[in-house]
Design an enzyme around this catalytic site. Structure first.
Site, PDB file in Angstrom:
ATOM      1  N   ASP A 382      63.412  32.783  60.964  1.00 23.40           N
ATOM      2  CA  ASP A 382      63.495  32.500  62.037  1.00 23.40           C
ATOM      3  C   ASP A 382      64.689  33.717  62.520  1.00 23.40           C
ATOM      4  O   ASP A 382      65.563  33.541  62.675  1.00 23.40           O
ATOM      5  CB  ASP A 382      64.225  31.194  62.079  1.00 23.40           C
ATOM      6  CG  ASP A 382      64.528  30.755  63.624  1.00 23.40           C
ATOM      7  OD1 ASP A 382      63.983  31.470  64.660  1.00 23.40           O
ATOM      8  OD2 ASP A 382      65.121  29.950  63.970  1.00 23.40           O
ATOM      9  N   CYS A 409      61.074  33.773  68.773  1.00 21.00           N
ATOM     10  CA  CYS A 409      61.658  33.573  70.045  1.00 21.00           C
ATOM     11  C   CYS A 409      61.240  34.677  71.058  1.00 21.00           C
ATOM     12  O   CYS A 409      61.451  34.774  72.183  1.00 21.00           O
ATOM     13  CB  CYS A 409      62.967  33.269  70.168  1.00 21.00           C
ATOM     14  SG  CYS A 409      63.970  34.560  69.434  1.00 21.00           S
TER      15      CYS A 409
END
Length: 452
Positions: A382, A409
């Site tokens: 992540d 993201c």
């Protein structure tokens, strides 16, 4: 979505040697394109084309590309140029809508609009329309940067999934800027100018009120977060961005308090500790949705080894640890000392899980893999908005892990890293996207990469 140009990174001028050695000739200087065309402040009408990565749409005028904010594909608008620094393109705001898209709505935030607060991108778009725009952007980035065919079923069938709670009051963690008079607010788009706010409708009310209803003399910014019990934590930062003081406002006398002054979060059926204003998914429902997506993609089996990179407070590693059983192993790697301390506390009851503090880079990963004494079966990563990068991607692909689950993201960074994995023998086999940032151009993706 049809391909559209993205603003290139501003070029950096090369320093000339002392005394003028190496100076360009007059002819060379004359042939160099001028920076911009002097359009700043100019107004004209355009037909708005496709959406582009970054919260704007693409239009064209007099042979130049115009990146337009506050518009929608298919609209006809009058724009005012706000920035003109490059020969090939300029930036503009839609200041008058001549032909509106069916997805256009009244902005729910009174501070949004051309020249005002720059915190949101899509306040003028219906929630459903926002998700369609984000899906178009993900498709374009993975096609253009990731090398996938536009007709690939993963892209053609992509839907950005809504999270519970609606498009407002979802942000549980935020940073507000503070001007030299101590007034809090947010910056105007691509500007250091502060736009004062009395409220922020996408931020949960306790967090917005804790910052925006008071003055902050001497501060450069204020971080604020609300935990699962309603406890509000504010951290004042000085003008260099260095944290100075932290203030905790308990939700009530019976509110639980995490050990060591940390905040409590609830996700994946259990409680977690995290630094008061430290990293955690800002949308209240995002952690649950992402854990479910990661677990479904990883399909961890008993006895396997899982490598959880950029692990933060240990959310993904802790959620996957029970699946590896007593004979398996989960190694969480995180650089931030405070996050590592929180992860140690969160994983204390899971003997198969451990926390390693260190940067996630190619050199560090190579050493870590040597210490592990074997390749991981599953990798979960992540990374920050910039992505893992080609060097880290190559090292991870070299492990031969049966599954790499990538939480992203930023779809552009994901696209570049997917291309790096593809060059090393992995292919994208599953993709989900979540609207974890309503009213903004940001979107969260969970991608599964497997050996080709």
């Amino acid at each position: 979505m049809a391909e559209g140009p993205r603003p290139p990174h501003p070029s950096r001028a090369r320093a000339e040697p002392p005394g003028g050695a190496g100076r360009r000739s007059r002819a060379a200087r004359a042939s160099r394109p001028e920076r911009g065309a002097g359009w700043t402040g100019r107004e004209f009408e355009v037909a708005v084309g496709q959406v582009a990565h970054g919260g704007h749409c693409v239009a064209r005028h007099e042979g130049r590309v115009v990146f337009v904010r506050h518009a929608l594909p298919g609209e006809r608008v009058r724009v005012r140029v706000t920035e003109d620094r490059q020969p090939g393109y300029c930036r503009a705001d839609a200041v008058e809508v001549l032909e509106a898209s069916p997805d256009r709505v009244e902005r729910p935030c009174p501070y949004s609009g051309p020249g005002r607060c720059g915190g949101c991108d899509w306040q003028h778009v219906s929630w459903e329309g926002q998700r369609r725009l984000k899906a178009d952007v993900v498709r374009e980035q993975l096609s253009r940067l990731g090398g996938l065919e536009p007709a690939d079923p993963l892209l053609a069938g992509l839907v950005v999934e809504a999270l519970p709670g609606g498009p407002l009051r979802w942000r549980s963690r935020a940073r507000f800027a503070v001007d030299r008079a101590g007034t809090p607010g947010l910056r105007r788009h691509r500007s250091h100018d502060l736009f004062p706010l009395d409220d922020c409708p996408i931020t949960v009310e306790p967090a917005a009120q804790a910052v925006l209803t008071r003055r902050w003399p001497g501060a450069g910014a204020v971080d604020v977060a609300v935990d699962s019990a309603g406890t509000v934590t504010t951290t004042r930062l000085d003008r260099r961005g260095v944290p100075t003081t932290t203030r905790v406002l308990r939700a009530g006398a019976d509110a639980p308090e995490a050990a060591g002054g940390r905040a409590g979060r609830h996700a994946a059926g259990r409680d977690w500790e995290v630094e008061g204003t430290g990293f955690w998914q800002v949308h209240g429902s995002a952690a649950d949705a992402l854990v479910s997506a990661v677990a479904g993609s990883a399909a961890v089996r008993p006895g396997e080894t899982v490598l959880d990179l950029y692990a933060g407070a240990g959310l993904f590693g802790g959620a996957l640890a029970p699946a590896v059983g007593e004979s398996g192993r989960v190694v969480c790697v995180e650089a931030d000392e405070g996050a590592c301390a929180a992860a140690e506390a969160n994983l204390a009851g899971l003997p198969q899980a451990e926390v390693w503090q260190g940067e996630v880079d190619a050199e560090g990963l190579t050493g870590l893999l040597e210490e592990l004494g074997g390749a991981p079966d599953v990798v979960v990563l992540d990374p920050p908005r910039a992505g893992a990068g080609p060097a880290v991607s190559r090292v991870l692909a070299g492990t031969g892990a049966r599954a790499v689950v990538y939480v992203a993201c930023d779809p552009a960074s994901l696209g570049r890293d997917v291309a790096a994995f593809a060059a090393a023998g992995y292919r994208l086999t599953a993709l989900r996207a979540f609207d974890a940032f309503p009213m903004t151009a940001h979107v969260e993706c969970v991608a599964l990469l497997e050996p080709a």
